[in-house]
Each structure stands twice: as structure tokens, then as C-alpha cells.
Design a protein around this motif. Sequence first.
Motif, PDB file in Angstrom:
ATOM      1  N   ARG A   1      28.422 129.114  20.176  1.00 23.91           N
ATOM      2  CA  ARG A   1      26.972 129.227  20.380  1.00 23.91           C
ATOM      3  C   ARG A   1      26.518 128.343  21.542  1.00 23.91           C
ATOM      4  N   TRP A   2      27.163 127.175  21.696  1.00 21.41           N
ATOM      5  CA  TRP A   2      26.819 126.304  22.827  1.00 21.41           C
ATOM      6  C   TRP A   2      27.101 127.026  24.142  1.00 21.41           C
ATOM      7  N   ILE A   3      28.248 127.733  24.230  1.00 18.47           N
ATOM      8  CA  ILE A   3      28.580 128.491  25.441  1.00 18.47           C
ATOM      9  C   ILE A   3      27.526 129.570  25.694  1.00 18.47           C
ATOM     10  N   TRP A   4      27.111 130.252  24.632  1.00 20.91           N
ATOM     11  CA  TRP A   4      26.097 131.304  24.763  1.00 20.91           C
ATOM     12  C   TRP A   4      24.802 130.736  25.349  1.00 20.91           C
ATOM     13  N   HIS A   5      24.346 129.613  24.822  1.00 16.77           N
ATOM     14  CA  HIS A   5      23.100 129.019  25.314  1.00 16.77           C
ATOM     15  C   HIS A   5      23.264 128.455  26.732  1.00 16.77           C
ATOM     16  N   PHE A   6      24.424 127.915  27.046  1.00 13.52           N
ATOM     17  CA  PHE A   6      24.664 127.391  28.393  1.00 13.52           C
ATOM     18  C   PHE A   6      24.612 128.515  29.417  1.00 13.52           C
ATOM     19  N   GLU A   7      25.187 129.652  29.081  1.00 13.14           N
ATOM     20  CA  GLU A   7      25.154 130.778  30.007  1.00 13.14           C
ATOM     21  C   GLU A   7      23.730 131.260  30.256  1.00 13.14           C
ATOM     22  N   ARG A   8      22.911 131.224  29.224  1.00  7.84           N
ATOM     23  CA  ARG A   8      21.517 131.616  29.417  1.00  7.84           C
ATOM     24  C   ARG A   8      20.802 130.583  30.287  1.00  7.84           C
ATOM     25  N   LEU A   9      21.177 129.314  30.138  1.00  5.83           N
ATOM     26  CA  LEU A   9      20.558 128.248  30.914  1.00  5.83           C
ATOM     27  C   LEU A   9      20.847 128.390  32.404  1.00  5.83           C
ATOM     28  N   VAL A  10      22.075 128.817  32.740  1.00  3.77           N
ATOM     29  CA  VAL A  10      22.445 128.963  34.152  1.00  3.77           C
ATOM     30  C   VAL A  10      22.244 130.397  34.642  1.00  3.77           C
ATOM     31  N   HIS A  11      21.607 131.227  33.790  1.00  8.29           N
ATOM     32  CA  HIS A  11      21.204 132.586  34.172  1.00  8.29           C
ATOM     33  C   HIS A  11      22.393 133.513  34.467  1.00  8.29           C
ATOM     34  N   LEU A  12      23.481 133.373  33.701  1.00 14.21           N
ATOM     35  CA  LEU A  12      24.548 134.377  33.794  1.00 14.21           C
ATOM     36  C   LEU A  12      24.084 135.657  33.103  1.00 14.21           C
ATOM     37  N   PRO A  13      24.589 136.811  33.539  1.00 12.71           N
ATOM     38  CA  PRO A  13      24.168 138.065  32.898  1.00 12.71           C
ATOM     39  C   PRO A  13      24.482 138.063  31.406  1.00 12.71           C
TER      40      PRO A  13
END
Length: 308
Positions: free
Chosen positions: A72-84
Motif C-alpha cells: 500500500r505504501w508503494i501504491w500511495h508513493f506512485e500516486r504522490l509522484v504522479h505515475l500512471p
Amino acid sequence: MIDLELNWHEAAVTAGALAAGTVALRASRRPRLVAVATFTQETALILGLFALWQYAGSFAVMGPGGALGRSRWIWHFERLVHLPSETWVQHLFLPHPLLVQFCNLYYDSLHFPVLLTCMIWLFVRHRDAYRRRRTTLVVFTAACLLVQLIPVAPPRMLSGTGLVDTGVLYHQSVYGSVAGFNADELSSMPSVHVGWAVLVAVAVITTARTRWRWLALLYPAMTTLVVVVTANHFWLDGIVAAALLGLVLAGQVAGRALLARIRPARAVPAEAAGPGPDERPGSAGGPGVAVSSGAGDSRAAPQDGRSP
């Protein structure tokens, strides 16, 4: 679903049989059989590495309880850096069952045969390049195994994301027909699938001389898309794998540069000792005017060819 890939038991047994065959072939001392032994030895090494990668997925230095939290941390980090969004990408494919089933089959069966084919090609046609890439493969896979000792759940296990386990959906899952926790499934970070695909592309591009070699870049791009569509990996899993591979390649380049500096430095003392007694200027075979040892022979030879 028919599993086209060796499991770790089968890979380990095959590697062991090839290793035993290698010993027998070398013991024969026949040149042709010894040459075959080199091939069986390298194949045993790669299959053994594959078996270790599969088997090591069941080990972890931390309990499985935090695997979902790290996912879940990876999921939120990706949203933070605007990955698709992986969900958005997957939902583009879900209306097309044949494409999704192809992705499932690709994920299950293609990555190791392609890697093995690439290594065989290097071994047969480009032996020097093979030695370098074999070292790259071993070091990179070992680095991935170390990272995977920290369990991370794949995105298909993460609730609230809208992602679908496409393997279970079409009864093509390599982990069984029911989604759930399995020790082998908690090693999604980094994606060895993506890392091996990038390694294959690097090997082809740096070794082949045809202008078509750049098409090899499509392979890691396709692999990355497949692992996301099947919800087996996050984008970040592939990014970390590519970064690890880059570090391994950079380390190899630095190591070769260091060896190139050390070897000439070792050769300098022998050269700095000066010429030996038989290497004086003017000695036989050396440059300069010959030095005669007798007084009666000290006259210079005429330069115009006339008698003195």
C-alpha cells in the motif's frame, strides 16, 4: 492452464543432471565432449540460478504481516509522484478477454525461455559478450533475491484499488485458482521479469550489429505492460529492477576500467629496468652502428662503395 515453465524442483533436478553430465564429459578428455561440457556447465548454472530464484521466494527476513502495508505504501508513493494508475491501464484491457489471457500466458511462460535463448545465442556466437552478461545475470539476480527477503504483496492482493487478479479471473493463475496469501507471491519487489527483459535488450543492442537490434527495446516495454495489466507488479517494481541492473552494469564497467589501470602499472617495473646486455644500441638485431671488438676492425666502411 498448462504451465509451460519449469518449477523450482524441475529446474533444480535438470541443473543437477546437467552438472553431473558436465563432470562425466570432462572426464572423457575427448576434445568434442569437453567442448559440449562447457555448454552443459553454463546451462546448469543458469537453470540453477532460476531454481534458486523461484525457491527463494518462500523465504523472508520479515513476517508476511507487513507485506500488504508495504504494498500500500508503494501504491500511495506512485500516486504522490504522479505515475500512471495501474488500475486505469488494466481497465483498458479487461474488455478484451483474449488480450488479457495472452498477457497471463506471457507472464507465466515467456520470460525465462527468452532469457535462456539469449544466453545460448551469446554463448554460441559471441563468447566474450556471454561471459560479461552471465556475470551480470548472476549478480543482478542475487541482488534481487536479497531485496525480496523483505516481503511485498503484489498489487492484485491490494484491496480498494479496483485491480483484478486476471490469472484467477481466467483460471490461468500460476499460484492456484484461488487468490490469497502464498509465500511465493510476496516477492513482487523488484520485478525480476522486467529486469531480465531489460538485460536481454541490453545484450542484443550491445552485441548485435544489425540496425534491427533496437527493436529489442520492445521486449522490456511489453514485459512491463504485461506485469502491470496482470496486476502482478507495480510500476515501481520494474523501475527498481531496472535501476538495480543499471548499478550492476555500472559496477562491471568500473571494475574493467580499474583492471585496465592495474595491469599496465604491473608491467611498468619490468620495462623500467632498462635494456639487457644483449639489447645495447648497436648490438646484433638492435638499432644503431655496430660496435666491433677488435682494434683492426675499427675502420669505418666506405660510404661510396670504393676500395680504400
